[in-house]
Design a protein around this motif. Structure first.
Motif, PDB file in Angstrom:
ATOM      1  N   ALA A   6      19.048  -3.998  20.078  1.00  0.00           N
ATOM      2  CA  ALA A   6      19.860  -3.736  18.828  1.00  0.00           C
ATOM      3  C   ALA A   6      20.489  -2.370  18.960  1.00  0.00           C
ATOM      4  O   ALA A   6      20.464  -1.346  18.243  1.00  0.00           O
ATOM      5  CB  ALA A   6      18.835  -3.427  17.510  1.00  0.00           C
ATOM      6  N   ASN A   7      21.407  -2.216  20.211  1.00  0.00           N
ATOM      7  CA  ASN A   7      21.994  -0.952  20.412  1.00  0.00           C
ATOM      8  C   ASN A   7      23.537  -0.896  20.499  1.00  0.00           C
ATOM      9  O   ASN A   7      24.289  -0.137  21.307  1.00  0.00           O
ATOM     10  CB  ASN A   7      21.481  -0.386  21.804  1.00  0.00           C
ATOM     11  N   ILE A   8      24.085  -2.112  19.683  1.00  0.00           N
ATOM     12  CA  ILE A   8      25.353  -2.215  19.569  1.00  0.00           C
ATOM     13  C   ILE A   8      25.900  -1.689  18.040  1.00  0.00           C
ATOM     14  O   ILE A   8      26.783  -0.985  18.043  1.00  0.00           O
ATOM     15  CB  ILE A   8      25.783  -3.628  19.928  1.00  0.00           C
ATOM     16  N   ASN A   9      25.284  -2.500  17.223  1.00  0.00           N
ATOM     17  CA  ASN A   9      25.870  -2.032  15.695  1.00  0.00           C
ATOM     18  C   ASN A   9      25.112  -1.117  14.998  1.00  0.00           C
ATOM     19  O   ASN A   9      24.040  -0.510  15.471  1.00  0.00           O
ATOM     20  CB  ASN A   9      25.831  -3.368  15.007  1.00  0.00           C
ATOM     21  N   LYS A  14      16.681   0.368  19.848  1.00  0.00           N
ATOM     22  CA  LYS A  14      15.188   0.795  20.596  1.00  0.00           C
ATOM     23  C   LYS A  14      15.352   0.923  21.994  1.00  0.00           C
ATOM     24  O   LYS A  14      16.238  -0.197  22.691  1.00  0.00           O
ATOM     25  CB  LYS A  14      13.975  -0.170  20.275  1.00  0.00           C
ATOM     26  N   MET A  15      14.656   1.821  22.853  1.00  0.00           N
ATOM     27  CA  MET A  15      14.465   1.729  24.168  1.00  0.00           C
ATOM     28  C   MET A  15      13.264   1.516  24.875  1.00  0.00           C
ATOM     29  O   MET A  15      12.213   2.412  24.236  1.00  0.00           O
ATOM     30  CB  MET A  15      15.146   3.218  24.739  1.00  0.00           C
ATOM     31  N   VAL A  16      12.898   1.102  25.681  1.00  0.00           N
ATOM     32  CA  VAL A  16      11.649   0.647  26.082  1.00  0.00           C
ATOM     33  C   VAL A  16      11.496   1.086  27.531  1.00  0.00           C
ATOM     34  O   VAL A  16      12.340   0.857  28.355  1.00  0.00           O
ATOM     35  CB  VAL A  16      11.133  -0.650  26.113  1.00  0.00           C
ATOM     36  N   PHE A  17      10.601   2.105  27.947  1.00  0.00           N
ATOM     37  CA  PHE A  17      10.512   2.478  29.115  1.00  0.00           C
ATOM     38  C   PHE A  17       9.101   2.037  29.725  1.00  0.00           C
ATOM     39  O   PHE A  17       7.947   2.171  28.985  1.00  0.00           O
ATOM     40  CB  PHE A  17      10.303   4.070  29.337  1.00  0.00           C
ATOM     41  N   VAL A  18       9.049   1.312  30.892  1.00  0.00           N
ATOM     42  CA  VAL A  18       8.010   0.785  31.454  1.00  0.00           C
ATOM     43  C   VAL A  18       7.720   1.384  32.935  1.00  0.00           C
ATOM     44  O   VAL A  18       8.463   1.199  33.732  1.00  0.00           O
ATOM     45  CB  VAL A  18       7.817  -0.720  31.510  1.00  0.00           C
ATOM     46  N   LYS A  31      12.932   5.007  19.636  1.00  0.00           N
ATOM     47  CA  LYS A  31      13.695   4.471  18.394  1.00  0.00           C
ATOM     48  C   LYS A  31      14.906   5.647  18.173  1.00  0.00           C
ATOM     49  O   LYS A  31      14.535   6.842  18.124  1.00  0.00           O
ATOM     50  CB  LYS A  31      12.936   4.154  17.190  1.00  0.00           C
ATOM     51  N   PHE A  32      16.138   5.064  17.823  1.00  0.00           N
ATOM     52  CA  PHE A  32      16.995   6.011  17.634  1.00  0.00           C
ATOM     53  C   PHE A  32      18.190   5.204  16.789  1.00  0.00           C
ATOM     54  O   PHE A  32      18.100   3.906  16.730  1.00  0.00           O
ATOM     55  CB  PHE A  32      17.952   6.433  18.976  1.00  0.00           C
ATOM     56  N   ASN A  33      18.871   5.939  15.918  1.00  0.00           N
ATOM     57  CA  ASN A  33      19.804   5.610  14.910  1.00  0.00           C
ATOM     58  C   ASN A  33      21.215   5.510  15.452  1.00  0.00           C
ATOM     59  O   ASN A  33      21.755   6.500  16.048  1.00  0.00           O
ATOM     60  CB  ASN A  33      19.673   6.157  13.663  1.00  0.00           C
ATOM     61  N   ILE A 118      29.950  -7.985  11.015  1.00  0.00           N
ATOM     62  CA  ILE A 118      29.274  -7.953   9.655  1.00  0.00           C
ATOM     63  C   ILE A 118      28.535  -6.667   9.229  1.00  0.00           C
ATOM     64  O   ILE A 118      28.168  -6.514   8.146  1.00  0.00           O
ATOM     65  CB  ILE A 118      28.250  -9.211   9.451  1.00  0.00           C
ATOM     66  N   TYR A 119      28.322  -5.951  10.304  1.00  0.00           N
ATOM     67  CA  TYR A 119      27.868  -4.510  10.432  1.00  0.00           C
ATOM     68  C   TYR A 119      28.973  -3.581   9.853  1.00  0.00           C
ATOM     69  O   TYR A 119      30.177  -3.706  10.332  1.00  0.00           O
ATOM     70  CB  TYR A 119      27.304  -4.111  11.592  1.00  0.00           C
ATOM     71  N   HIS A 120      28.458  -2.635   9.200  1.00  0.00           N
ATOM     72  CA  HIS A 120      29.381  -1.385   8.832  1.00  0.00           C
ATOM     73  C   HIS A 120      29.430  -0.410  10.017  1.00  0.00           C
ATOM     74  O   HIS A 120      28.795   0.783   9.689  1.00  0.00           O
ATOM     75  CB  HIS A 120      28.618  -0.953   7.491  1.00  0.00           C
ATOM     76  N   ASN A 121      30.167  -0.772  11.010  1.00  0.00           N
ATOM     77  CA  ASN A 121      30.138   0.200  12.209  1.00  0.00           C
ATOM     78  C   ASN A 121      31.084   1.092  12.016  1.00  0.00           C
ATOM     79  O   ASN A 121      31.254   2.219  12.752  1.00  0.00           O
ATOM     80  CB  ASN A 121      30.402  -0.833  13.363  1.00  0.00           C
ATOM     81  N   TYR A 122      31.986   1.092  10.868  1.00  0.00           N
ATOM     82  CA  TYR A 122      33.048   2.182  10.665  1.00  0.00           C
ATOM     83  C   TYR A 122      32.973   2.555   9.493  1.00  0.00           C
ATOM     84  O   TYR A 122      32.727   1.766   8.342  1.00  0.00           O
ATOM     85  CB  TYR A 122      34.482   1.619  10.995  1.00  0.00           C
ATOM     86  N   THR A 123      33.658   3.780   9.203  1.00  0.00           N
ATOM     87  CA  THR A 123      33.597   4.554   7.604  1.00  0.00           C
ATOM     88  C   THR A 123      34.619   5.417   7.760  1.00  0.00           C
ATOM     89  O   THR A 123      35.399   5.642   8.719  1.00  0.00           O
ATOM     90  CB  THR A 123      32.300   5.121   7.460  1.00  0.00           C
ATOM     91  N   GLY A 124      35.044   6.246   6.609  1.00  0.00           N
ATOM     92  CA  GLY A 124      35.972   7.017   6.571  1.00  0.00           C
ATOM     93  C   GLY A 124      36.987   6.716   5.446  1.00  0.00           C
ATOM     94  O   GLY A 124      37.051   5.582   4.752  1.00  0.00           O
ATOM     95  N   GLN A 125      37.736   7.695   5.021  1.00  0.00           N
ATOM     96  CA  GLN A 125      38.880   7.456   4.113  1.00  0.00           C
ATOM     97  C   GLN A 125      39.940   7.568   4.878  1.00  0.00           C
ATOM     98  O   GLN A 125      40.250   8.591   5.590  1.00  0.00           O
ATOM     99  CB  GLN A 125      38.679   8.326   3.069  1.00  0.00           C
TER     100      GLN A 125
END
Length: 300
Positions: A6-9, A14-18, A31-33, A118-125
């Motif tokens: 889930a690291n595109i939109n 999440k990153m998993v280190f094994v 996990k990161f946003n 469908i994701y709100h990947n951009y914002t601004g005025q």
């Protein structure tokens, strides 16, 4: 090993280190946003289209264009906007205002995402420029000059009031007229308005209007009897005094006024010449012999 999901939109990724091998064991999740990227007016440049356009003819009402197309060439992305959050203002101003009159305006649009996600990947005025341009009255049948009544000749220029109306219809289909304002919506100049014949009033749009319309009107000869009658009735202002010249017209001697002054004073030679010229103008209008018999009452 490292895996990401889930690291595109926009959202939580999440990153998993094994661990594996001799020295590292175990498993760790981080996990990161991902937050929306802010788009600015500079990102868009001239790559936008508005409905009904970037240049719109004045209508007399509010003009509020909407965004049809919004694109960033640098990012190669097209954007969508929130249709409920449009705002408008005059370019260079800080306060919002309704676009009505001719001028340059900005439509302020709020970006909510891109067209391919469908994701709100951009914002601004972003502030997108558009202009309201003058309406050309030249061939517009909805704008009409009222008929000008025939005028009677006078020595000074004849400049009757000219009325320009916007035609419309009421709820019952009856024609309505809305009078435009002279010196705000239109100006008037005149042609051939100093002699008997056909004169013209030339109406030019100003402010929210452009173009021209022409209306002709008649200037009729003034009967010499009317001049004499008005004077005898005291119609002329008491503070105005006329110099009279007598000339022969078809064998009759006539006495006519030529120009005015507010005070009596000796008549200078240049005034005599001016009076003679005006007398000749009367004579020409009356198809007279143009032979000035003599000057009488050379005072004013």
């Amino acid at each position: 090993s490292i895996t990401t999901t889930a690291n595109i939109n926009v959202g939580q990724a999440k990153m998993v280190f094994v661990g594996g091998g001799k020295n590292v064991e175990g498993r760790v999740e981080v996990k990161f946003n991902i937050i929306p990227q802010t788009i600015t007016t500079q990102d868009i440049g001239e790559n936008y289209e508005l409905n009904p356009g970037k240049q719109i003819v004045y209508t007399g009402g509010e003009i509020k264009p909407t965004v049809m197309y919004l694109y960033s060439q640098e990012k190669d992305v097209s954007f969508v906007v929130d249709a409920s959050k449009y705002a408008y203002k005059v370019k260079g101003e800080t306060e919002e205002s309704a676009p009505i009159n001719v001028g340059t305006y900005l439509v302020i649009a709020t970006i909510t995402g891109s067209t391919n996600s469908i994701y709100h990947n951009y914002t601004g005025q972003v502030e997108l420029e558009f202009s309201i341009v003058p309406l050309d009255i030249t061939n517009d049948v909805n704008y009409e000059i009222e008929n000008i009544a025939a005028q009677t000749y006078q020595i000074s220029k004849i400049e009757p009031t000219v009325k320009l109306n916007l035609l419309g219809e009421d709820a019952d289909g009856n024609t309505t007229k809305t009078l435009l304002s002279i010196d705000r919506d239109y100006s008037v100049v005149y042609e051939n308005n100093t002699t008997v014949g056909t004169a013209k009033a030339i109406v030019s749009g100003i402010g929210n209007y452009t173009g021209t319309k022409v209306k002709s009107f008649a200037i009729n000869a003034k009967d010499i009897a009317d001049i004499k009658s008005d004077y005898k009735k005291g119609v002329l202002p008491e503070t105005t005094h006329y110099v009279y010249f007598q000339f022969s017209y078809l064998g009759n001697v006539m006495k006519i006024p030529t120009f005015t002054s507010n005070h009596y004073r000796p008549l200078a030679m240049d005034k005599v010449q001016e009076g003679l010229k005006n007398a000749a103008r009367y004579a020409e209008i009356l198809t007279a012999t143009k032979q000035v018999a003599f000057c009488k009452d050379a005072r004013m």
